[in-house]
Design a protein around this motif. Structure first.
Motif, short mmCIF file in Angstrom:
data_model
loop_
_atom_site.label_atom_id
_atom_site.label_comp_id
_atom_site.label_asym_id
_atom_site.label_seq_id
_atom_site.Cartn_x
_atom_site.Cartn_y
_atom_site.Cartn_z
N ARG A 1 0.83 -1.21 0.00
CA ARG A 1 0.00 0.00 0.00
C ARG A 1 0.86 1.26 0.00
NH1 ARG A 1 -3.27 -3.06 3.63
NH2 ARG A 1 -2.20 -2.12 5.42
N ALA A 2 2.00 1.19 0.65
CA ALA A 2 2.86 2.38 0.76
C ALA A 2 3.51 2.73 -0.57
CB ALA A 2 3.93 2.16 1.83
N SER A 3 3.84 1.70 -1.38
CA SER A 3 4.55 1.97 -2.62
C SER A 3 4.41 0.80 -3.57
CB SER A 3 6.04 2.22 -2.35
OG SER A 3 6.78 2.25 -3.54
N ASN A 4 3.98 1.08 -4.79
CA ASN A 4 3.86 0.01 -5.78
C ASN A 4 5.20 -0.60 -6.12
OD1 ASN A 4 1.12 0.31 -5.99
ND2 ASN A 4 1.18 1.56 -7.84
N ALA A 5 6.28 0.08 -5.85
CA ALA A 5 7.61 -0.40 -6.28
C ALA A 5 8.11 -1.60 -5.50
CB ALA A 5 8.63 0.74 -6.18
N VAL A 6 7.48 -1.94 -4.37
CA VAL A 6 8.02 -3.04 -3.58
C VAL A 6 7.42 -4.39 -3.92
CG1 VAL A 6 8.49 -1.50 -1.66
CG2 VAL A 6 6.36 -2.80 -1.69
N ALA A 7 6.33 -4.44 -4.67
CA ALA A 7 5.72 -5.73 -5.01
C ALA A 7 6.74 -6.60 -5.73
CB ALA A 7 4.49 -5.51 -5.89
N PRO A 8 6.67 -7.91 -5.54
CA PRO A 8 5.66 -8.72 -4.85
C PRO A 8 5.98 -9.03 -3.40
CG PRO A 8 7.08 -10.15 -6.10
CD PRO A 8 7.61 -8.76 -6.28
N ASN B 1 14.26 -14.11 -8.44
CA ASN B 1 15.29 -13.08 -8.60
C ASN B 1 15.61 -12.42 -7.27
OD1 ASN B 1 16.87 -11.15 -10.45
ND2 ASN B 1 15.57 -9.74 -9.34
N GLY B 2 14.56 -12.15 -6.48
CA GLY B 2 14.79 -11.55 -5.17
C GLY B 2 15.59 -12.45 -4.25
N LEU B 3 15.29 -13.75 -4.27
CA LEU B 3 16.05 -14.69 -3.44
C LEU B 3 17.51 -14.73 -3.88
CD1 LEU B 3 16.12 -16.87 -1.25
CD2 LEU B 3 15.51 -18.55 -3.01
N ARG B 4 17.74 -14.74 -5.17
CA ARG B 4 19.11 -14.75 -5.68
C ARG B 4 19.86 -13.50 -5.23
NH1 ARG B 4 22.49 -16.38 -10.04
NH2 ARG B 4 23.86 -14.66 -10.64
N MET B 5 19.23 -12.34 -5.35
CA MET B 5 19.90 -11.09 -4.98
C MET B 5 20.21 -11.07 -3.49
SD MET B 5 20.13 -9.74 -7.92
CE MET B 5 20.74 -8.11 -7.54
N PRO C 1 15.95 -5.31 -6.72
CA PRO C 1 15.39 -4.09 -7.32
C PRO C 1 13.88 -4.09 -7.20
CG PRO C 1 15.95 -5.68 -9.03
CD PRO C 1 16.42 -6.27 -7.74
N SER C 2 13.26 -2.98 -7.50
CA SER C 2 11.81 -2.93 -7.53
C SER C 2 11.30 -3.87 -8.61
CB SER C 2 11.33 -1.50 -7.82
OG SER C 2 11.70 -1.13 -9.14
N ALA C 3 10.04 -4.27 -8.51
CA ALA C 3 9.49 -5.21 -9.48
C ALA C 3 9.57 -4.69 -10.92
CB ALA C 3 8.05 -5.57 -9.11
N PRO C 4 9.20 -3.43 -11.20
CA PRO C 4 9.31 -2.95 -12.58
C PRO C 4 10.74 -3.01 -13.11
CG PRO C 4 7.92 -1.49 -11.30
CD PRO C 4 8.55 -2.43 -10.33
N GLU C 5 11.72 -2.71 -12.26
CA GLU C 5 13.11 -2.78 -12.69
C GLU C 5 13.53 -4.23 -12.91
OE1 GLU C 5 15.34 -0.39 -13.54
OE2 GLU C 5 13.58 0.89 -13.42
N ALA C 6 13.12 -5.12 -12.02
CA ALA C 6 13.50 -6.52 -12.16
C ALA C 6 12.90 -7.14 -13.40
CB ALA C 6 13.05 -7.30 -10.92
N MET C 7 11.68 -6.73 -13.76
CA MET C 7 11.02 -7.29 -14.95
C MET C 7 11.79 -6.99 -16.22
SD MET C 7 7.07 -6.61 -13.83
CE MET C 7 6.32 -7.05 -15.39
N LYS C 8 12.57 -5.90 -16.22
CA LYS C 8 13.38 -5.57 -17.38
C LYS C 8 14.48 -6.61 -17.63
CE LYS C 8 12.69 -0.58 -16.76
NZ LYS C 8 13.35 0.72 -16.45
N LEU C 9 14.86 -7.37 -16.58
CA LEU C 9 15.87 -8.42 -16.74
C LEU C 9 15.36 -9.57 -17.58
CD1 LEU C 9 17.09 -8.64 -13.02
CD2 LEU C 9 18.32 -7.57 -14.92
N PHE C 10 14.03 -9.71 -17.66
CA PHE C 10 13.42 -10.86 -18.30
C PHE C 10 12.88 -10.59 -19.68
CE2 PHE C 10 12.13 -11.57 -13.64
CZ PHE C 10 13.36 -12.13 -13.34
N SER C 11 13.08 -9.39 -20.19
CA SER C 11 12.49 -9.06 -21.49
C SER C 11 13.47 -8.31 -22.36
CB SER C 11 11.22 -8.23 -21.27
OG SER C 11 11.53 -7.03 -20.59
#
Length: 390
Positions: free
Chosen positions: A295-302, A368-372, A380-390
């Motif tokens: 709720r505080a920030s969309n950047a922390v999901a999931p 990815n989060g576990l690896r990091m 990284p934030s979810a939007p940034e991490a998703m860039k690793l996969f595309s």
């Protein structure tokens, strides 16, 4: 003059394979927390002194286990790749089959458990296992080699490897559950979809029916979700959450929670009578924290590292404590439930229209989060991490 014998510990793998494989067996049966020089000595039918002389203390043993896992992974990877010489798994449309078979490969079951346990421990204390990055890199290289002919093989291999890192403990735990296996196949196919046409409504509905079917035994065991506790129960629940975060699910007991709360174990038992009650209270407290973060920030999901560790911890502990299986099933589901609308928006798909793809991406993000965390870096934030996969 006779040369004196070198009494320093033998740190190389040569001659120590039997000890290391005994240690790996102990981890597969009891978890990394159940591995000590004594338990390994008992498994190997040798003395503790022999292990200390040949390898060293527990930290040296863990380091040697990592090296042993790298050695075994390289051998299995070579054998695995020989099955696909001259074949492009993407062009041949066999990649989903390879991913599912790799997760189920019987010959690497012990290694899969050990790797998951090592990654989980390193996520709490990266300095405890500095070589875990090398092990995880070798696992990712396997997919990079298999997918070298695919467009942007690095992005695809990262997506596959990090999804597998997250899915592996659940595959170990639920391999005999038909609903889980069907759900996993659906998720793997979705993992490999990019900007394809919208999937049929029937397929999306079928995927969610599998999610619901898998949740039935979990719901029966967990009972109805309790209301948010108040008073002393709420204070104790927060302390339980702290114990899980710091020490893992396997550390929970009335005594340990009592120490964390500075109260008698009997007082904890008054509010949370059973082990199941303790675990459920801690899990719910952690999820309340996660939902507040979202709720505080969309950047922390999931979710935070606490939730990442909790899901793996639940599945791995359930391998030797079946009472935790319902929690492990619930953990796999709830991570995507909490963030599916946000992830769908980031994937540029209509929320609710392709839940399988959302779930697949959540799992890749958590892997990815576990690896990091395991290599000592902040996810990284979810939007940034998703860039690793595309």
């Amino acid at each position: 003059m006779t040369r004196s014998l070198d009494r320093s510990p033998t740190r190389s793998l040569e001659g120590n394979a039997a000890i290391l494989d005994a240690a790996r067996t102990v981890i597969a049966q009891r978890g990394l927390s159940g591995m000590s020089l004594r338990t390994v000595a008992d498994q190997a039918s040798i003395s503790v002194g022999s292990i200390s002389y040949r390898i060293g203390d527990r930290a040296a043993l863990v380091s040697a286990i990592v090296a042993r896992e790298i050695e075994l992974l390289c051998a299995v990877a070579q054998s695995w790749q020989q099955r696909f010489v001259g074949v492009d798994p993407v062009a041949a449309h066999i990649l989903p089959d390879l991913i599912c078979e790799w997760l189920d490969l019987a010959e690497r079951r012990t290694s899969a458990i050990v790797t998951c346990e090592l990654a989980l421990l390193a996520s709490r204390d990266p300095q405890a296992i500095p070589d875990v990055k090398v092990l995880l890199d070798h696992g990712e290289q396997l997919w990079n080699d298999l997918l070298h002919a695919a467009p942007d093989p690095q992005a695809l291999s990262r997506r596959v490897a990090r999804y597998c890192l997250d899915e592996q403990p659940f595959s170990l735990l639920l391999a005999d559950n038909v609903d889980y296996r069907l759900l996993r196949h659906s998720t793997v196919r979705a993992l490999l979809r990019d900007d394809s046409p919208p999937i049929p409504d029937d397929r999306n509905r079928w995927h969610m029916q599998l999610v619901d079917r898998l949740a039935v035994p979990a719901a029966a065991a967990l009972g109805k979700a309790a209301e948010t506790p108040g008073g002393a129960k709420a204070v104790i629940a927060e302390h339980i959450a702290d114990v899980i975060i710091a020490q893992g699910v396997g550390a929970l007991s009335h005594r340990v929670v009592g120490q964390a709360c500075a109260m008698a174990a009997s007082s904890v038992a008054h509010h949370y009578p059973t082990q199941r009650d303790i675990l459920f209270a801690g899990v719910e407290a952690i999820y309340r924290r996660m939902r507040a973060d979202i709720r505080a920030s969309n950047a922390v999901a999931p979710g935070s590292g606490d939730v990442i560790r909790l899901t793996h911890d639940s599945a791995l502990t359930a391998l030797w404590n079946p009472d935790l299986i319902p929690f492990a099933i619930d953990m796999r589901r709830r991570r995507a439930e909490n963030v599916h609308v946000q992830i769908a928006q980031w994937l540029d798909i209509v929320p609710g229209s392709d839940r399988a793809r959302v779930q697949a991406m959540v799992m890749a993000l958590i892997g990815n989060g576990l690896r990091m965390l395991a290599i000592g870096e902040a996810p990284p934030s979810a939007p940034e991490a998703m860039k690793l996969f595309s």
